[in-house]
Write an enzyme that holds these catalytic residues in place. Structure first.
Site, PDB file in Angstrom:
ATOM      1  N   SER A 275       0.866  -1.182   0.000  1.00 39.20           N
ATOM      2  CA  SER A 275       0.000   0.000   0.000  1.00 39.20           C
ATOM      3  C   SER A 275       0.899   1.227   0.000  1.00 39.20           C
ATOM      4  O   SER A 275       2.092   1.123   0.343  1.00 39.20           O
ATOM      5  CB  SER A 275      -0.840  -0.025   1.282  1.00 39.20           C
ATOM      6  OG  SER A 275      -1.463   1.223   1.503  1.00 39.20           O
TER       7      SER A 275
ATOM      8  N   TYR B  64      -2.390  -1.398  10.457  1.00 42.06           N
ATOM      9  CA  TYR B  64      -2.273  -1.507   9.004  1.00 42.06           C
ATOM     10  C   TYR B  64      -0.905  -1.003   8.526  1.00 42.06           C
ATOM     11  O   TYR B  64      -0.203  -1.672   7.764  1.00 42.06           O
ATOM     12  CB  TYR B  64      -3.405  -0.693   8.367  1.00 42.06           C
ATOM     13  CG  TYR B  64      -3.553  -0.859   6.878  1.00 42.06           C
ATOM     14  CD1 TYR B  64      -4.344  -1.876   6.345  1.00 42.06           C
ATOM     15  CD2 TYR B  64      -2.923   0.010   5.988  1.00 42.06           C
ATOM     16  CE1 TYR B  64      -4.502  -2.014   4.977  1.00 42.06           C
ATOM     17  CE2 TYR B  64      -3.073  -0.124   4.616  1.00 42.06           C
ATOM     18  CZ  TYR B  64      -3.869  -1.132   4.118  1.00 42.06           C
ATOM     19  OH  TYR B  64      -4.019  -1.272   2.750  1.00 42.06           O
TER      20      TYR B  64
END
Ligand code: NAD
Length: 250
Positions: free
Chosen positions: A132, A145
């Site tokens: 990401s 995350y």
């Protein structure tokens, strides 16, 4: 007709029943690969596998104890399954943090460990980790995350170094916000934690850092994954490819 350059290859895509994973399944299958759709959503995984003439592997990848000692036969592994939780650190549920590290770090490690011996034997392999922009940059309220995606970057690079002499590449893809169910679910949480209306979340939170003001599409991510799986990307390894509308150019 699409070039069948992946004919004879076997791919495993985790989280292959939805969003980016689903787009990767379709990309690889359209190029001739046999695709295993590994997902906790049994009905969805079966439906996607039937659509592409592949195989469903219904599995809870957060159950890392069950993946110890696993041996898997695959030429291409896409570590994609992932989830998001938005909360400030003092309120962040400890068990949720551990769960996310299991699903998004430990499981990719165990799956790489399970596929490498076969790849080494055949002298060819592609490990593609869906990281990401949050593998390269932090954002507040996403501690589990951001931690997991930064760890995935390290796992990918070590895999690249060890796999190189055996014909195995390992790379990360680093998208900004992609239009998928994961992002749609996040809008309400982001509105709450930032104290703004849901209608403002995409523009004021998700697109603030990007130069191009739109969400990424899942098939754009899949086309990059498809290229990384190709022969032409044979010298590309240990890299992290952003597809983030300029976010990390800052
Ligand atoms: P999604 O929610 O659309 O799909 C995720 C899939 O993973 C689902 O099919 C789900 O059933 C599966 N899954 C979840 N938990 C699982 C488990 N325990 N075991 C097996 N399968 C499980 O999500 P998405 O947006 O397509 O995200 C896919 C990946 O892309 C994630 O790793 C995410 O972090 C990453 N990513 C997404 C975005 C985005 O904006 N959507 C941006 C950057 C990176």
């Amino acid at each position: 007709m699409t070039e069948q350059d992946l004919a004879g290859r076997r791919a495993i895509v985790t989280g292959g029943a939805s969003g980016i994973g689903l787009a990767c399944v379709r990309e690889f299958a359209s190029r001739g690969a046999h695709v295993v759709v590994a997902d906790i959503g049994g009905d969805a995984a079966e439906a996607v596998a039937a659509e592409v003439g592949g195989q469903a592997w219904v599995v809870d990848l957060s159950d890392t104890a069950a993946q110890q000692g696993l041996s898997l036969d695959a030429d291409i592994l896409v570590n994609n399954a992932g989830i998001q939780t938005v909360a400030p650190i003092p309120e962040f549920d400890v068990e949720r943090f551990r769960f996310m590290q299991r699903l998004m770090v430990e499981s990719p490690f165990l799956l790489i460990r399970a596929v490498l011996p076969g790849m080494y034997e055949r002298g060819w392999g592609r490990v593609i980790n869906i990281s990401s922009a949050h593998g390269l940059r932090a954002s507040a309220f996403k501690v589990a995350y951001v931690t997991a995606k930064h760890a995935l970057e390290g796992l990918s690079k070590v895999t690249a170094l060890e796999g190189g002499p055996h014909g195995v590449t390992s790379n990360c893809i680093n998208p900004a916000y992609v239009r998928t169910p994961l992002v749609e679910k996040q809008i309400a949480d982001q509105a709450k934690v930032h104290g703004i209306p849901e209608s403002d979340v995409v523009e004021k939170i998700m697109l603030t850092e990007t130069a191009i003001k739109r969400l990424v599409e899942a098939d754009e991510v899949a086309s990059l994954a498809g290229w990384l799986a190709s022969e032409r990307a044979g010298m590309v390894t240990g890299a992290s490819y952003t597809i983030d509308g300029g976010w990390t150019a800052r």
